[in-house]
Enzyme design. Structure first.
Site, PDB file in Angstrom:
ATOM      1  N   LYS A   1       0.937  17.922  11.180  1.00  0.00           N
ATOM      2  CA  LYS A   1       1.132  18.486   9.842  1.00  0.00           C
ATOM      3  C   LYS A   1       1.570  19.946   9.884  1.00  0.00           C
ATOM      4  O   LYS A   1       1.485  20.610  10.907  1.00  0.00           O
ATOM      5  CB  LYS A   1      -0.143  18.318   9.015  1.00  0.00           C
TER       6      LYS A   1
ATOM      7  N   ARG B   1      -6.855  10.091  12.046  1.00  0.00           N
ATOM      8  CA  ARG B   1      -5.579   9.411  11.723  1.00  0.00           C
ATOM      9  C   ARG B   1      -4.451  10.126  12.453  1.00  0.00           C
ATOM     10  O   ARG B   1      -4.197  11.303  12.174  1.00  0.00           O
ATOM     11  CB  ARG B   1      -5.378   9.455  10.201  1.00  0.00           C
TER      12      ARG B   1
HETATM   13  N1  HH2 Z   1      -1.746  12.007   5.361  1.00  0.00           N
HETATM   14  C1  HH2 Z   1      -0.577  11.374   5.147  1.00  0.00           C
HETATM   15  C2  HH2 Z   1      -0.553  10.089   4.610  1.00  0.00           C
HETATM   16  N2  HH2 Z   1      -1.693   9.437   4.323  1.00  0.00           N
HETATM   17  N3  HH2 Z   1      -4.050   9.380   4.249  1.00  0.00           N
HETATM   18  C3  HH2 Z   1      -5.230   9.983   4.451  1.00  0.00           C
HETATM   19  N4  HH2 Z   1      -6.369   9.353   4.160  1.00  0.00           N
HETATM   20  N5  HH2 Z   1      -5.308  11.259   4.942  1.00  0.00           N
HETATM   21  C4  HH2 Z   1      -4.195  11.971   5.268  1.00  0.00           C
HETATM   22  O1  HH2 Z   1      -4.338  13.149   5.702  1.00  0.00           O
HETATM   23  C5  HH2 Z   1      -2.914  11.360   5.070  1.00  0.00           C
HETATM   24  C6  HH2 Z   1      -2.881  10.037   4.543  1.00  0.00           C
HETATM   25  C7  HH2 Z   1       0.708  12.061   5.496  1.00  0.00           C
HETATM   26  O2  HH2 Z   1       1.084  11.722   6.820  1.00  0.00           O
HETATM   27  P1  HH2 Z   1       2.207  10.635   7.215  1.00  0.00           P
HETATM   28  O3  HH2 Z   1       1.783   9.257   6.802  1.00  0.00           O
HETATM   29  O4  HH2 Z   1       2.535  10.750   8.644  1.00  0.00           O
HETATM   30  O5  HH2 Z   1       3.468  11.128   6.414  1.00  0.00           O
HETATM   31  P2  HH2 Z   1       4.249  10.539   5.169  1.00  0.00           P
HETATM   32  O6  HH2 Z   1       3.283  10.488   4.034  1.00  0.00           O
HETATM   33  O7  HH2 Z   1       5.373  11.524   4.962  1.00  0.00           O
HETATM   34  O8  HH2 Z   1       4.740   9.156   5.538  1.00  0.00           O
END
Ligand code: HH2
Length: 280
Positions: free
Chosen positions: A220, A257
């Site tokens: 992040k 995660r």
């Molecule tokens: N962060 C993202 C997405 N979902 N869910 C939880 N519970 N906590 C988090 O910190 C979280 C989440 C963002 O990360 P990513 O899925 O890699 O990115 P994107 O939303 O751009 O697909």
């Protein structure tokens, strides 16, 4: 020993668990989405074989500024992959805010719903209450389109703790057992670097009833702000934050995660070997 209940699975929380991210999106911030013909099933299997305890499938990007996708588009991206992956012997989580997607995912065999909106959408609590799925309730200030435009708190720890306590209460009133819940401060979701660092330091103080946490800091922007690294080079910083969370939450239950499952597993193996003398 505490366990996390998700669908037919009971996951022991005596060590930090790893949730492997599987982004079924063309626009995820981390660059691991399915652009360039990446095979989603092969990617999910790679995350599982690398040691993920839970797979988290997401079909809508939540990065700052992301535009929402339609219900149909989200279902079309998700269901073909989900139906296959649910036949594997691993708990599958679906990262969604939409009650209709929650219902379809549970019907397809998902063991967990990961909702960055903490089941606040009308109909979301009802969509999950009668199932036996695990649930992640995340704190977010505002919504993805606007959340990083100057987030402000008077007391970030108190406000996040009170929000989470309110959502836990709403779940209890809907008949959801606490063993099904994970809480998440929502790193980067309406928080600046100082907010994120404060929340990471205060993790154990944020949870009503000492419920377990899910922490998502992998690749992040907060890692970039501390290291100056592009998204492809944020693994060392992400591991440092994951180990800090593991150390801070020991005994209370933690799911981390991550995009980089194998590297996180190795880092946790070394950390837990070093911890053994203290725990024994
Ligand atoms: N962060 C993202 C997405 N979902 N869910 C939880 N519970 N906590 C988090 O910190 C979280 C989440 C963002 O990360 P990513 O899925 O890699 O990115 P994107 O939303 O751009 O697909």
């Amino acid at each position: 020993m505490k366990t996390f209940h998700c669908g037919r699975f009971r996951l022991p929380l005596d060590r930090p668990l790893i949730m492997g991210i599987v982004n079924l999106t063309p626009d995820s911030f981390s660059g691991d989405g399915l652009q360039g013909g990446v095979d989603a099933l092969a990617y999910a299997r790679m995350q599982w074989e690398a040691g993920a305890d839970i797979l988290d499938l997401g079909a809508e990007s939540t990065r700052p500024g992301a535009t929402p996708v339609s219900l149909q588009e989200e279902l079309d991206r998700l269901l073909p992959v989900l139906e296959e992956v649910c036949a594997w012997d691993v708990p599958v989580s679906v990262d969604t805010c939409k009650p209709e997607v929650m219902r379809a995912a549970l019907q397809a065999g998902a063991a967990m719903i990961n909702d960055i909106n903490a089941l606040r959408a009308p109909g979301a609590l009802e969509a999950v209450a009668a199932s036996d799925s695990g649930l992640c309730l995340m704190h977010m200030q505002n919504e993805p389109r606007t959340m990083q435009q100057n987030p402000v708190y008077e007391d970030v720890v108190g406000e996040v703790r009170d929000f989470l306590a309110g959502r836990v209460l709403a779940c209890r009133e809907a008949g959801i057992a606490p063993e099904r819940l994970l809480l998440d401060p929502g790193f980067g979701f309406g928080k600046n670097l100082q907010h994120n660092l404060t929340l990471l330091r205060h993790l154990p103080d944020l949870s009503p009833d000492a419920l377990p946490f899910l922490v998502g800091v992998s690749r992040k922007r907060m890692i970039a702000e501390l290291t100056g690294r592009d998204v492809a080079e944020r693994l060392p910083g992400s591991l440092a934050a994951a180990l800090f969370a593991a150390h801070n939450m020991k005994g209370q239950g933690l799911v981390i995660r991550v995009h980089d499952v194998a590297a996180t597993k190795d880092a946790l193996a070394v950390w837990s070997a070093l911890m053994e003398r203290e725990i024994a």
